[in-house]
Scaffold this motif. Structure first.
Motif, PDB file in Angstrom:
ATOM      1  N   ASN A   1       0.831  -1.193   0.000  1.00 59.18           N
ATOM      2  CA  ASN A   1       0.000   0.000   0.000  1.00 59.18           C
ATOM      3  C   ASN A   1       0.873   1.252   0.000  1.00 59.18           C
ATOM      4  N   LYS A   2       1.879   1.262   0.861  1.00 61.17           N
ATOM      5  CA  LYS A   2       2.774   2.413   0.954  1.00 61.17           C
ATOM      6  C   LYS A   2       3.586   2.586  -0.337  1.00 61.17           C
ATOM      7  N   ALA A   3       4.028   1.473  -0.898  1.00 59.98           N
ATOM      8  CA  ALA A   3       4.784   1.554  -2.148  1.00 59.98           C
ATOM      9  C   ALA A   3       3.921   2.076  -3.282  1.00 59.98           C
ATOM     10  N   GLY A   4       2.662   1.635  -3.326  1.00 58.71           N
ATOM     11  CA  GLY A   4       1.753   2.121  -4.354  1.00 58.71           C
ATOM     12  C   GLY A   4       1.475   3.600  -4.205  1.00 58.71           C
ATOM     13  N   ALA A   5       1.340   4.072  -2.958  1.00 58.77           N
ATOM     14  CA  ALA A   5       1.083   5.492  -2.716  1.00 58.77           C
ATOM     15  C   ALA A   5       2.259   6.349  -3.144  1.00 58.77           C
ATOM     16  N   MET A   6       3.464   5.799  -3.105  1.00 60.76           N
ATOM     17  CA  MET A   6       4.654   6.552  -3.512  1.00 60.76           C
ATOM     18  C   MET A   6       4.581   6.963  -4.977  1.00 60.76           C
ATOM     19  N   ILE A   7       3.840   6.204  -5.786  1.00 61.41           N
ATOM     20  CA  ILE A   7       3.744   6.522  -7.207  1.00 61.41           C
ATOM     21  C   ILE A   7       3.167   7.917  -7.416  1.00 61.41           C
ATOM     22  N   ALA A   8       2.243   8.315  -6.557  1.00 65.01           N
ATOM     23  CA  ALA A   8       1.594   9.616  -6.711  1.00 65.01           C
ATOM     24  C   ALA A   8       2.545  10.776  -6.485  1.00 65.01           C
ATOM     25  N   ILE A   9       3.623  10.553  -5.723  1.00 59.26           N
ATOM     26  CA  ILE A   9       4.519  11.673  -5.448  1.00 59.26           C
ATOM     27  C   ILE A   9       5.782  11.639  -6.301  1.00 59.26           C
ATOM     28  N   ILE A  10       5.915  10.645  -7.185  1.00 61.58           N
ATOM     29  CA  ILE A  10       7.071  10.613  -8.083  1.00 61.58           C
ATOM     30  C   ILE A  10       7.169  11.898  -8.906  1.00 61.58           C
ATOM     31  N   PRO A  11       6.061  12.393  -9.508  1.00 58.46           N
ATOM     32  CA  PRO A  11       6.168  13.662 -10.252  1.00 58.46           C
ATOM     33  C   PRO A  11       6.623  14.827  -9.382  1.00 58.46           C
ATOM     34  N   LEU A  12       6.134  14.890  -8.143  1.00 57.83           N
ATOM     35  CA  LEU A  12       6.518  15.982  -7.254  1.00 57.83           C
ATOM     36  C   LEU A  12       7.969  15.867  -6.817  1.00 57.83           C
ATOM     37  N   ILE A  13       8.435  14.644  -6.583  1.00 61.32           N
ATOM     38  CA  ILE A  13       9.830  14.440  -6.208  1.00 61.32           C
ATOM     39  C   ILE A  13      10.743  14.873  -7.356  1.00 61.32           C
ATOM     40  N   TYR A  14      10.365  14.510  -8.583  1.00 64.85           N
ATOM     41  CA  TYR A  14      11.159  14.926  -9.734  1.00 64.85           C
ATOM     42  C   TYR A  14      11.149  16.451  -9.853  1.00 64.85           C
ATOM     43  N   TYR A  15       9.997  17.060  -9.663  1.00 65.50           N
ATOM     44  CA  TYR A  15       9.895  18.514  -9.766  1.00 65.50           C
ATOM     45  C   TYR A  15      10.763  19.197  -8.712  1.00 65.50           C
ATOM     46  N   LEU A  16      10.728  18.697  -7.478  1.00 66.69           N
ATOM     47  CA  LEU A  16      11.546  19.266  -6.408  1.00 66.69           C
ATOM     48  C   LEU A  16      13.030  19.091  -6.710  1.00 66.69           C
ATOM     49  N   THR A  17      13.401  17.902  -7.186  1.00 62.22           N
ATOM     50  CA  THR A  17      14.803  17.647  -7.542  1.00 62.22           C
ATOM     51  C   THR A  17      15.263  18.593  -8.639  1.00 62.22           C
ATOM     52  N   GLY A  18      14.388  18.814  -9.626  1.00 56.66           N
ATOM     53  CA  GLY A  18      14.724  19.728 -10.709  1.00 56.66           C
ATOM     54  C   GLY A  18      14.915  21.148 -10.215  1.00 56.66           C
ATOM     55  N   LYS A  19      14.077  21.582  -9.275  1.00 58.88           N
ATOM     56  CA  LYS A  19      14.209  22.928  -8.722  1.00 58.88           C
ATOM     57  C   LYS A  19      15.521  23.084  -7.961  1.00 58.88           C
ATOM     58  N   LEU A  20      15.881  22.074  -7.189  1.00 57.13           N
ATOM     59  CA  LEU A  20      17.096  22.147  -6.384  1.00 57.13           C
ATOM     60  C   LEU A  20      18.357  22.096  -7.232  1.00 57.13           C
ATOM     61  N   ASN A  21      18.266  21.463  -8.414  1.00 57.25           N
ATOM     62  CA  ASN A  21      19.448  21.277  -9.251  1.00 57.25           C
ATOM     63  C   ASN A  21      19.362  22.008 -10.585  1.00 57.25           C
ATOM     64  N   ASP A  22      18.400  22.917 -10.689  1.00 54.73           N
ATOM     65  CA  ASP A  22      18.225  23.718 -11.899  1.00 54.73           C
ATOM     66  C   ASP A  22      18.074  22.843 -13.137  1.00 54.73           C
ATOM     67  N   MET A  23      17.235  21.812 -13.015  1.00 56.10           N
ATOM     68  CA  MET A  23      16.966  20.910 -14.131  1.00 56.10           C
ATOM     69  C   MET A  23      15.667  21.315 -14.814  1.00 56.10           C
ATOM     70  N   PRO A  24      15.511  21.014 -16.096  1.00 57.80           N
ATOM     71  CA  PRO A  24      14.270  21.365 -16.798  1.00 57.80           C
ATOM     72  C   PRO A  24      13.102  20.508 -16.319  1.00 57.80           C
ATOM     73  N   PHE A  25      11.938  21.093 -16.329  1.00 58.42           N
ATOM     74  CA  PHE A  25      10.716  20.391 -15.935  1.00 58.42           C
ATOM     75  C   PHE A  25       9.971  19.977 -17.193  1.00 58.42           C
ATOM     76  N   THR A  26       9.879  18.691 -17.456  1.00 62.78           N
ATOM     77  CA  THR A  26       9.173  18.200 -18.634  1.00 62.78           C
ATOM     78  C   THR A  26       8.231  17.077 -18.226  1.00 62.78           C
ATOM     79  N   PHE A  27       7.004  17.144 -18.715  1.00 62.13           N
ATOM     80  CA  PHE A  27       6.020  16.118 -18.382  1.00 62.13           C
ATOM     81  C   PHE A  27       6.411  14.741 -18.904  1.00 62.13           C
ATOM     82  N   PRO A  28       7.008  14.613 -20.099  1.00 62.47           N
ATOM     83  CA  PRO A  28       7.412  13.267 -20.540  1.00 62.47           C
ATOM     84  C   PRO A  28       8.344  12.576 -19.562  1.00 62.47           C
ATOM     85  N   LEU A  29       9.313  13.307 -19.003  1.00 62.90           N
ATOM     86  CA  LEU A  29      10.226  12.690 -18.045  1.00 62.90           C
ATOM     87  C   LEU A  29       9.510  12.325 -16.752  1.00 62.90           C
TER      88      LEU A  29
END
Length: 277
Positions: free
Chosen positions: A61-89
């Protein structure tokens, strides 16, 4: 209205936390969205497995719930490292995690009901993508504009509050009896009217939209948030539960509190992207 005191106290505490998270910085706002998405997804998956005669351990259940925050984790990582934000990635990352999780469950034979695979996939569409959309539109012009998420929440809260009180005091005709008997046409009308009034007040102090655009925006938010409430009620009725959780006294779970918010985000994002100055 026996639950009213607990409902008000919970609303005040939650409101303060949400407003603080939005106002303090972009990173606290992203963290707030991660918390909302993670807990809401966990509650949704628990509903989906309620009473089901299948094996679905809590760790899945917890692992499945993590899927919902993968986009947010990527977005946060991109902000911290000045990476581009793209929906395909973002979608690629989330899908790869889903494939890994499904493969693991297949070989471990942890669960065998296709409805659970659907539920795990659905949290990405219902919760994960909307959550990252709002974080993106709030800073897509180069700097974080806290007024975008704040005004959206103000309109949703206005609609929810007035619909609740008008429905309790004057409601006689059910809006959609088969799904939510307590929601009334009178409550919906009251929520819509107050949301439009609040939109006009916002147009005086937040001139990023014209008064006409504020009225249109407020009407869209009121209608879509009501549909969002009904949609979550349908989900709970489908799975045979009263509330999505018990974390918020007087409100139920996180998904009960943020169902309208998450459902409204896609249409609000489109409107803000097109017209917000």
């Amino acid at each position: 209205m026996s639950d009213l005191p607990a409902r008000i106290i919970t609303a005040i505490i939650m409101g303060a936390c949400v407003i603080g998270g939005i106002f303090y910085s972009e990173y606290t706002f992203i963290l707030l969205m991660i918390i909302i998405a993670l807990i809401s997804s966990h509650e949704y998956l628990k509903m989906a497995t309620y009473g089901a005669e299948i094996s679905f351990p809590e760790r899945m259940n917890k692992a499945g719930a993590m899927i919902a925050i993968i986009p947010l984790i990527y977005y946060l990582t991109g902000k911290l490292n000045d990476m581009p934000f793209t929906f395909p990635l973002i979608l690629l990352g989330a899908l790869l995690v889903m494939i890994f999780l499904y493969t693991y469950m297949l070989f471990k034979n942890e669960m065998g009901d296709w409805r659970i695979y659907q539920a795990v996939s659905f949290v990405l569409i219902y919760i994960g993508i909307p959550a990252v959309l709002l974080t993106w539109v709030s800073s897509y012009k180069g700097s974080y504009d806290w007024l975008m998420p704040m005004t959206l929440l103000i309109l949703i809260w206005a609609n929810d509050m007035m619909a609740y009180f008008v429905g309790r005091l004057f409601g006689k005709r059910a809006l959609y009896k088969e799904i939510s008997p307590k929601k009334t046409i009178e409550g919906f009308a009251g929520g819509l009217i107050l949301t439009i009034v609040v939109s006009l007040i916002l147009s005086i102090y937040v001139q990023h939209l014209t008064p006409i655009q504020w009225i249109i925006y407020g009407s869209m938010v009121s209608i879509s948030s009501t549909i969002g409430d009904l949609f979550e009620s349908m989900i709970k009725r489908r799975y045979g539960v009263k509330d999505s959780g018990t974390l918020l006294p007087g409100h139920g779970g996180f998904l009960d509190r943020f169902d309208a918010f998450l459902f409204t985000i896609p249409i609000a994002t489109l409107f803000l992207y097109l017209y917000w100055n």
